[in-house]
Design an enzyme around this catalytic site. Structure first.
Site, short mmCIF file in Angstrom:
data_model
loop_
_atom_site.label_atom_id
_atom_site.label_comp_id
_atom_site.label_asym_id
_atom_site.label_seq_id
_atom_site.Cartn_x
_atom_site.Cartn_y
_atom_site.Cartn_z
N GLY A 110 49.40 -7.03 55.35
CA GLY A 110 47.98 -7.05 55.60
C GLY A 110 47.52 -8.49 55.73
O GLY A 110 47.97 -9.36 54.98
N CYS A 111 46.64 -8.74 56.67
CA CYS A 111 46.27 -10.13 56.96
C CYS A 111 45.57 -10.78 55.78
O CYS A 111 45.87 -11.92 55.41
CB CYS A 111 45.43 -10.21 58.22
SG CYS A 111 44.00 -9.12 58.26
N ASN A 112 44.63 -10.07 55.18
CA ASN A 112 43.96 -10.64 54.01
C ASN A 112 44.92 -10.76 52.84
O ASN A 112 44.89 -11.74 52.09
CB ASN A 112 42.79 -9.73 53.58
CG ASN A 112 41.75 -9.57 54.66
OD1 ASN A 112 41.25 -10.55 55.20
ND2 ASN A 112 41.43 -8.33 54.99
#
Lengths: 355, 355, 355, 355
Positions: free
Chosen positions: B156-158
């Site tokens: 996940g990017c975050n």
């Protein structure tokens, strides 16, 4: 009655917003506007959106020009108003949108601003809870200090947003005053109109840029002072990080504080709901709703969403304001209304300009 | 050698970024692209910026279409890849940019996503510190797990941004794993290309909009899992608030954690500097410098600034990534490079497209 | 007196702006708001910026709900109001912000919109010059048609901006009505609140996107109609290209027309200055000044800069409006004021919200 | 072979983009970077996105520092390179991204720029059609002039975009060269990195701001020169209006010209399709499609949509480029490739970074 008004620093962003609001205020008559490098030029050359004020010309910012008005608003760079305001002899109400008269602690002033310390003026955040001498059903408010005031310090936009976010929990004893963390998405109009490379449009569009990271921002002591006033029993500590994002106006402050162990989620939430239930300009949204800065543009409104994160043991308050309106000029005019006995909401809108 | 490649979900934002990077990658040959509602149409109708891929047509996303490629990248909505990937018989390397194979805990999956739990794949954040069995001069990295991997879960990017921000301090024992607070300014491309009213341009321009406030964001368990992996001795807890801001790409994560009492500022800072000193794509900026998301646009770079706020007792890590590049597609390709024995930086740029 | 008001289509952008302006209008009392998919829900769920209207609930958009109000504003998609307005029996003033009643030519309606043709209503652009029967010192205005009107068609936002830009030159005979070229930078709120992929924030931020290129935009016949009304002696022709740019509100229309050979630059300029010298809401800026859309945000103002390009033989008019305010809701309310005998500027601001 | 390269003006936006592209170019070795006020500082302090060039330090911009490199790129303010380039003795190829060597007419230079006139260098727009001596199946291109060139003037970003938009129609004789109208939506990076109040983020976000209205923009004579070169039989005249919009990069030029009476729509369209059918970096989109600037970000691509508006009698060409890439630095490097015999597309991407 109608009050004669002067605005010093009328060519900047805070000055422009003061004038936009004053132009539609039924009790104020804008007589004088002053600038620095733009003195002698029409106001509208600096503020092309203020079409109804096209007749005004910027004058020099001197005590002579400003003295004699019923009300003078100062929208000058920090450090510039102190010496000037000291020379006013015949001004019923002076309101400083700069920082010069906000801090009560000379040590804080010296640590975060430097230069000569000026006497503190009455702080212009009417809805801010201030700890009363005795327990009462309704908490005391900064509003009460503003009635009849003659010298008012309008707040720092970030500081008042964070202080309003935290004061209900502090006053109710449901959150701890230490180890607060706040991160703010802010628009660049808060940084003023002076030309700096790092504030160019090409530098700020399409990007998020942090600044004043690590405890150096000047609004930190102002928040701590407000939290002490709200009844913090420990010395408040907070991590404060502002981030410039691509919107011309607006502050979205995400603030978290530890919930006092043993406090129920309902009690936490109730602290905020009760605190602002009767306020015209500070609204706590229903559970599960959080505000957007767009909804406050041009308005004197602070919108707040409150979440209880039980896993993290923290309350999260997300607050949205327009930094120029409720954050600065709106707070100044609201405070002026109170000081002069004008109905508090006069000339101020609760509805934002969205989308 | 050249590997044949298929990209499933090629009409979305993550799929588009995978293809943009793959198009210039010397070892990969894009053979097949698939879509859902756009199947049968030219890729370029969905991805008009991918001019070099104008010859490709979107096919249906089925196991038959995807099977038989050396490498298959999945850029599908969460929950869509699990069943599909189970049917692949003849794919040397499958990389899922969705969440389906990221979590090792079925309880976490059920609590935050729901639906059928899929087996966890090797986590695709090469620079992430993982606690080794015994003390060593150099910490172990997730990179080592990726060598020769055949199934990889891109992060996940975050989650990866925050995990990379914290892991050095956790592994070095200089910060506490509890009571972490992170607030992220994020661009809307991370929310995907499906048409929703709240993601319209008019809703997002000129405003900051929070979402998933109060501990509900699905990247929270992914971060906790990474911090456990990095050697957290207590169960990690974090307050996590994302805020949509008006930039199409980018994550600026401001993360704070309490410094372990008695740790010197120099030791804190050194933990981050040492952790990434030899990394190509994760850079710790010099003291007093903080990154902007613009500087990472299109690049596989994570830039990090580290501040020690002694008054608050917290370290503040500000990390910038491009959510589509380093946050998703870049991480996937970097991981694929490692898995296949291709030099890790192949096809990836360290320089952002700014301003 | 106070007029009871209903707004149909209150959950959209035009409806929201109508309500924002009506909320502060001293002569209108908002009794009823209607929606479609949001019927039954609080207005504020769709319009979170309208804090003063938190007590209103959206009702179904039916003739029964709307009939009986003194004034009904329609902010529905094109084609939706025609059938509805035909069923109103007891509404003193109906104002349609959609296109259904704008065009006087059924052929134009069929060519550009299609579906059933509705009778034209009085066009709601008060400042628009309309050719009088005989030469007079002051040109006639559309305003005069609006006095006492009971059915008003608010203009298309692009159309009225371009029509106001050109009418002075057409009426004065200093520009040709053929071979006009206009290119407009427009914000996406003009495209409405329906969820479409091409209007997502990620698609519109950081980019300029043209649409309706090559003579297909529906506002073209509306402009031609206005120019005929202004006294064009030839059939007007214009090339019209709108470009979506990353601002939520605003239209900047750059319009050029050929100067009639032999006309002096002074005469050209004078046509515009004279035309709007006495107008409250249309301002021609001094020579060498050009407007920005920011200066009109939230205001009912159209700002115009006029350049004479002698080398090109063309006049260039750059006009800025807020598409939702002066372009739609402001025009509607200004027209309603005139129709009802309320002072024309009531409830409308001339100052924009900038920056 | 590898060419040694210096970039003068390396701290600005054009310099930064040159370096970003050069950093990944296999035939160029960046040896020297120079600045003015930033001389002595690390390049990365001015260009924090150029992570791979962190080892470079800005030197003074003097002939001594620049001389002796195989290739020198100049990215200096207009007027600054003329004197400097005259002193280079030992530079195989000099490319000026400023205006100093673009115009062949001293009268044009004096009228639009002023100051000393410099000799014109080979114009760096390879795909630009130049009228050949005799009719041939394929038109001649500016590319042919660039082979072996030692002094090249990179184009103005707006000028080359408009020239490429019009040259096919001019060369094919299907449009008139007089009475052209072009309006451009442009990002502020084209205005450079010098700090000016009117370029501040707060002034440019959420608004469209026109400038250089009425025939004063300096790119007008450059376009006229290109159109003459493309075979215009009449002296070209054009109305040219740029509008700043809130995107850091990009030009969307909407250009219209009158179709020569009697020309069929098919013939008009064919002129553009044929002109660029074999070009790597200039693409004419299929009928009914129009480009977005986002699709060209970071790429050396010019995308073009062509509409025939029969009612208006005009062709409309909408062209998108990245002003810093194809508009400036990409054109410079593409031209350098041609001049040095390197394959033309080396180091340049055809795919944009979107969304």
């Amino acid at each position: 009655m109608t009050y004669s008004v002067a605005v010093a620093g009328a060519s900047g962003y805070a000055g422009g917003e003061l004038l936009r609001l004053l132009a539609d205020h039924p009790e104020f008559d804008i007589r004088t506007v002053t600038g620095h490098s733009n003195a002698g030029k029409p106001l509208i050359a600096s503020q092309p959106h203020l079409r109804s004020l096209a007749h005004l010309t910027l004058q020099e910012t001197t005590p002579e020009v400003l003295d004699g008005h019923d009300v003078v608003f100062f929208a000058l760079p920090h450090g510039a108003s102190g010496a000037l305001t000291a020379q006013l002899k015949n001004v019923r109400l002076a309101i400083d949108c700069g920082a010069d008269h906000r801090l009560t602690s000379e040590a804080d002033w010296t640590a975060f601003y430097g230069g000569e310390f000026n006497e503190p003026w009455t702080y212009g955040v009417p809805e801010l809870i201030v700890a009363g001498g005795e327990a009462s059903a309704l908490p005391a408010r900064q509003r009460e200090q503003l009635i009849g005031a003659t010298r008012i310090a309008a707040p720092g936009c970030n500081a008042s947003t964070v202080a309003l976010s935290l004061a209900p929990g502090i006053a109710a004893g449901v959150i701890e005053a230490t180890d607060i963390v706040t991160v703010l998405a802010v628009g660049p109009s808060g940084a003023g109109k002076a030309a700096h490379t790092h504030l160019l449009g090409a530098e700020l569009m399409g990007t998020a840029n942090p600044y004043a990271v690590g405890g150096t921002h000047r609004h930190i002591p102002e928040i701590q002072q407000a939290l002490r006033g709200a009844g913090a029993t420990e010395e408040p500590t907070l991590s404060f990080t502002p981030v410039l994002v691509p919107m011309s106006r607006g502050i979205l402050a995400t603030t978290t504080a530890r919930i006092v162990p043993g406090t129920s989620a309902a009690d936490v939430r109730a602290a905020w709901e009760r605190a602002y239930a009767d306020e015209t300009f500070v609204h706590v949204l229903p559970e599960g709703f959080y505000p957007r800065t767009a909804d406050t543009v041009g308005a004197n409104t602070c919108l707040m969403g409150v979440a209880i994160d039980e896993a993290a043991g923290r309350v999260v308050i997300v607050a949205a304001v327009d930094n120029l309106a409720k954050g600065t000029a709106g707070a100044a005019i609201q405070s002026a209304n109170i000081a002069l006995g004008i109905p508090e909401a006069t000339g101020l809108s609760v509805n934002g300009v969205a989308p």
